[in-house]
Design a protein around this motif. Structure first.
Motif, PDB file in Angstrom:
ATOM      1  N   PHE A  39      55.141 -36.541  -9.154  1.00  0.00           N
ATOM      2  CA  PHE A  39      53.890 -36.744  -8.374  1.00  0.00           C
ATOM      3  C   PHE A  39      54.657 -38.669  -7.898  1.00  0.00           C
ATOM      4  CE2 PHE A  39      51.004 -34.241  -8.680  1.00  0.00           C
ATOM      5  CZ  PHE A  39      50.550 -34.197  -6.862  1.00  0.00           C
ATOM      6  N   ASN A  40      54.906 -38.636  -6.823  1.00  0.00           N
ATOM      7  CA  ASN A  40      55.243 -40.372  -6.152  1.00  0.00           C
ATOM      8  C   ASN A  40      54.249 -40.403  -6.355  1.00  0.00           C
ATOM      9  OD1 ASN A  40      55.588 -42.387  -5.306  1.00  0.00           O
ATOM     10  ND2 ASN A  40      57.751 -41.907  -3.785  1.00  0.00           N
ATOM     11  N   ILE A  46      54.198 -35.196  -3.775  1.00  0.00           N
ATOM     12  CA  ILE A  46      55.149 -33.726  -5.110  1.00  0.00           C
ATOM     13  C   ILE A  46      55.858 -33.085  -4.266  1.00  0.00           C
ATOM     14  CG2 ILE A  46      53.950 -32.430  -5.733  1.00  0.00           C
ATOM     15  CD1 ILE A  46      54.348 -32.646  -8.441  1.00  0.00           C
ATOM     16  N   SER A  47      57.628 -33.470  -4.882  1.00  0.00           N
ATOM     17  CA  SER A  47      58.375 -32.644  -3.722  1.00  0.00           C
ATOM     18  C   SER A  47      57.997 -31.158  -4.703  1.00  0.00           C
ATOM     19  CB  SER A  47      59.726 -33.033  -4.251  1.00  0.00           C
ATOM     20  OG  SER A  47      61.081 -32.562  -4.005  1.00  0.00           O
ATOM     21  N   GLU A  48      58.742 -30.293  -3.636  1.00  0.00           N
ATOM     22  CA  GLU A  48      58.482 -29.193  -3.699  1.00  0.00           C
ATOM     23  C   GLU A  48      59.399 -28.761  -5.242  1.00  0.00           C
ATOM     24  OE1 GLU A  48      58.546 -26.144  -0.681  1.00  0.00           O
ATOM     25  OE2 GLU A  48      56.546 -26.823   0.083  1.00  0.00           O
ATOM     26  N   ASP A  49      60.655 -29.512  -4.559  1.00  0.00           N
ATOM     27  CA  ASP A  49      62.330 -28.814  -5.605  1.00  0.00           C
ATOM     28  C   ASP A  49      61.620 -29.614  -7.010  1.00  0.00           C
ATOM     29  OD1 ASP A  49      65.550 -28.495  -6.517  1.00  0.00           O
ATOM     30  OD2 ASP A  49      65.276 -30.886  -6.014  1.00  0.00           O
ATOM     31  N   ILE A  81      58.255 -30.591 -20.668  1.00  0.00           N
ATOM     32  CA  ILE A  81      57.180 -28.927 -19.981  1.00  0.00           C
ATOM     33  C   ILE A  81      57.179 -28.982 -18.699  1.00  0.00           C
ATOM     34  CG2 ILE A  81      54.882 -28.343 -20.065  1.00  0.00           C
ATOM     35  CD1 ILE A  81      53.963 -30.696 -21.775  1.00  0.00           C
ATOM     36  N   PHE A  82      57.744 -27.189 -18.951  1.00  0.00           N
ATOM     37  CA  PHE A  82      58.648 -27.163 -17.622  1.00  0.00           C
ATOM     38  C   PHE A  82      57.411 -25.356 -17.629  1.00  0.00           C
ATOM     39  CE2 PHE A  82      62.645 -28.403 -18.866  1.00  0.00           C
ATOM     40  CZ  PHE A  82      63.368 -29.298 -17.006  1.00  0.00           C
ATOM     41  N   THR A  83      57.209 -25.310 -16.132  1.00  0.00           N
ATOM     42  CA  THR A  83      56.248 -23.933 -15.987  1.00  0.00           C
ATOM     43  C   THR A  83      56.875 -22.715 -15.773  1.00  0.00           C
ATOM     44  OG1 THR A  83      55.993 -24.624 -13.718  1.00  0.00           O
ATOM     45  CG2 THR A  83      53.959 -25.413 -14.494  1.00  0.00           C
ATOM     46  N   SER A  84      58.373 -22.629 -15.932  1.00  0.00           N
ATOM     47  CA  SER A  84      58.978 -21.655 -15.560  1.00  0.00           C
ATOM     48  C   SER A  84      60.321 -21.853 -16.417  1.00  0.00           C
ATOM     49  CB  SER A  84      60.173 -21.529 -14.263  1.00  0.00           C
ATOM     50  OG  SER A  84      60.324 -20.639 -13.732  1.00  0.00           O
ATOM     51  N   PRO A  85      60.870 -21.168 -16.729  1.00  0.00           N
ATOM     52  CA  PRO A  85      62.088 -20.869 -17.946  1.00  0.00           C
ATOM     53  C   PRO A  85      63.508 -21.396 -17.308  1.00  0.00           C
ATOM     54  CG  PRO A  85      60.755 -19.268 -18.694  1.00  0.00           C
ATOM     55  CD  PRO A  85      60.519 -20.008 -17.568  1.00  0.00           C
ATOM     56  N   GLN A  86      63.480 -20.719 -15.862  1.00  0.00           N
ATOM     57  CA  GLN A  86      64.274 -20.671 -14.776  1.00  0.00           C
ATOM     58  C   GLN A  86      64.854 -22.393 -13.808  1.00  0.00           C
ATOM     59  OE1 GLN A  86      62.187 -18.361 -14.369  1.00  0.00           O
ATOM     60  NE2 GLN A  86      63.153 -16.409 -15.672  1.00  0.00           N
ATOM     61  N   ALA A 106      64.007 -34.648 -29.080  1.00  0.00           N
ATOM     62  CA  ALA A 106      63.125 -33.828 -27.899  1.00  0.00           C
ATOM     63  C   ALA A 106      62.569 -31.960 -28.326  1.00  0.00           C
ATOM     64  CB  ALA A 106      64.621 -33.173 -26.670  1.00  0.00           C
ATOM     65  N   THR A 107      61.450 -31.858 -27.644  1.00  0.00           N
ATOM     66  CA  THR A 107      61.123 -30.552 -27.690  1.00  0.00           C
ATOM     67  C   THR A 107      61.294 -30.441 -25.765  1.00  0.00           C
ATOM     68  OG1 THR A 107      59.748 -31.110 -29.489  1.00  0.00           O
ATOM     69  CG2 THR A 107      59.204 -29.371 -28.235  1.00  0.00           C
ATOM     70  N   LEU A 108      61.027 -28.468 -26.010  1.00  0.00           N
ATOM     71  CA  LEU A 108      60.543 -28.359 -24.021  1.00  0.00           C
ATOM     72  C   LEU A 108      59.959 -27.026 -25.364  1.00  0.00           C
ATOM     73  CD1 LEU A 108      63.564 -27.375 -21.979  1.00  0.00           C
ATOM     74  CD2 LEU A 108      61.694 -25.374 -22.319  1.00  0.00           C
ATOM     75  N   ILE A 109      58.834 -26.984 -24.054  1.00  0.00           N
ATOM     76  CA  ILE A 109      57.737 -26.186 -24.179  1.00  0.00           C
ATOM     77  C   ILE A 109      57.689 -25.332 -22.238  1.00  0.00           C
ATOM     78  CG2 ILE A 109      55.384 -25.373 -24.435  1.00  0.00           C
ATOM     79  CD1 ILE A 109      55.183 -27.986 -25.839  1.00  0.00           C
ATOM     80  N   ILE A 110      57.456 -24.365 -22.057  1.00  0.00           N
ATOM     81  CA  ILE A 110      57.284 -23.277 -20.906  1.00  0.00           C
ATOM     82  C   ILE A 110      55.538 -22.646 -21.434  1.00  0.00           C
ATOM     83  CG2 ILE A 110      57.936 -21.506 -19.581  1.00  0.00           C
ATOM     84  CD1 ILE A 110      59.600 -22.994 -19.972  1.00  0.00           C
ATOM     85  N   ALA A 111      54.997 -23.995 -19.783  1.00  0.00           N
ATOM     86  CA  ALA A 111      53.526 -23.518 -20.568  1.00  0.00           C
ATOM     87  C   ALA A 111      52.964 -23.639 -18.693  1.00  0.00           C
ATOM     88  CB  ALA A 111      52.834 -24.473 -20.970  1.00  0.00           C
ATOM     89  N   GLY A 112      52.188 -23.559 -18.114  1.00  0.00           N
ATOM     90  CA  GLY A 112      50.982 -23.457 -17.306  1.00  0.00           C
ATOM     91  C   GLY A 112      50.751 -25.686 -17.391  1.00  0.00           C
ATOM     92  N   LEU A 113      50.640 -25.828 -15.688  1.00  0.00           N
ATOM     93  CA  LEU A 113      49.886 -27.100 -15.272  1.00  0.00           C
ATOM     94  C   LEU A 113      48.916 -26.905 -14.915  1.00  0.00           C
ATOM     95  CD1 LEU A 113      53.358 -29.175 -15.494  1.00  0.00           C
ATOM     96  CD2 LEU A 113      52.035 -28.487 -17.363  1.00  0.00           C
ATOM     97  N   VAL A 114      48.334 -27.954 -14.690  1.00  0.00           N
ATOM     98  CA  VAL A 114      47.451 -28.518 -13.817  1.00  0.00           C
ATOM     99  C   VAL A 114      47.267 -27.624 -12.586  1.00  0.00           C
ATOM    100  CG1 VAL A 114      46.867 -30.353 -13.500  1.00  0.00           C
ATOM    101  CG2 VAL A 114      44.877 -29.300 -14.728  1.00  0.00           C
ATOM    102  N   ASP A 115      48.413 -27.915 -11.527  1.00  0.00           N
ATOM    103  CA  ASP A 115      48.299 -28.240 -10.393  1.00  0.00           C
ATOM    104  C   ASP A 115      49.486 -27.759 -10.276  1.00  0.00           C
ATOM    105  OD1 ASP A 115      49.316 -28.745  -8.085  1.00  0.00           O
ATOM    106  OD2 ASP A 115      48.568 -30.645  -7.547  1.00  0.00           O
TER     107      ASP A 115
END
Length: 130
Positions: A39-40, A46-49, A81-86, A106-115
């Motif tokens: 978020f800015n 927030i950008s879609e990209d 934390i990414f919502t998609s592995p892609q 570093a740690t990388l997690i794939i999970a849902g975010l609130v928005d």
């Protein structure tokens, strides 16, 4: 020797007051930056990209660290934390731009975010120089 009081840092986001958290907390030399999305906060947009979101995450984090007397160069730990592995591979150049020389643990997690608009969230811990 007395410990310095904790310092709370805000981005100005209304989320902080609604949820009861700080963008960052300074405790001595340690700076703990909350999970930060793309978020800015000036425009509350927030950008879609995902790569633009990642870049904005880092800019938001850098601003919080600056308020804490630290910088991205002081980061010792990062959690992505990414919502998609892609979305991971497209963000690699952004991650390298900011942390290519710093190379924090570093740690990388794939999970849902609130928005659903949020595609990435980044959390860091930094240790300020003496």
């Amino acid at each position: 020797m007395t410990n310095a009081p904790r310092k709370l840092i805000s981005s100005g986001s209304p989320f902080e007051l609604e949820m009861g958290y700080s963008r960052a907390v300074v405790d001595g030399r340690w700076v703990f930056v909350s999970g930060t999305t793309g978020f800015n906060y000036e425009t509350m947009s927030i950008s879609e990209d995902v790569t633009a979101q990642a870049d904005q995450c880092f800019r938001n984090i850098a601003k919080a660290l600056e308020q804490a007397g630290a910088s991205l160069a002081d980061v010792v730990r990062v959690k992505y934390i990414f919502t998609s592995p892609q979305d991971f591979k497209p963000c690699l150049p952004v991650m390298k731009t900011y942390f290519g020389e710093v190379r924090p643990a570093a740690t990388l997690i794939i999970a849902g975010l609130v928005d659903p608009a949020m595609k990435i969230e980044i959390e860091v811990t930094a240790l300020k120089p003496d």
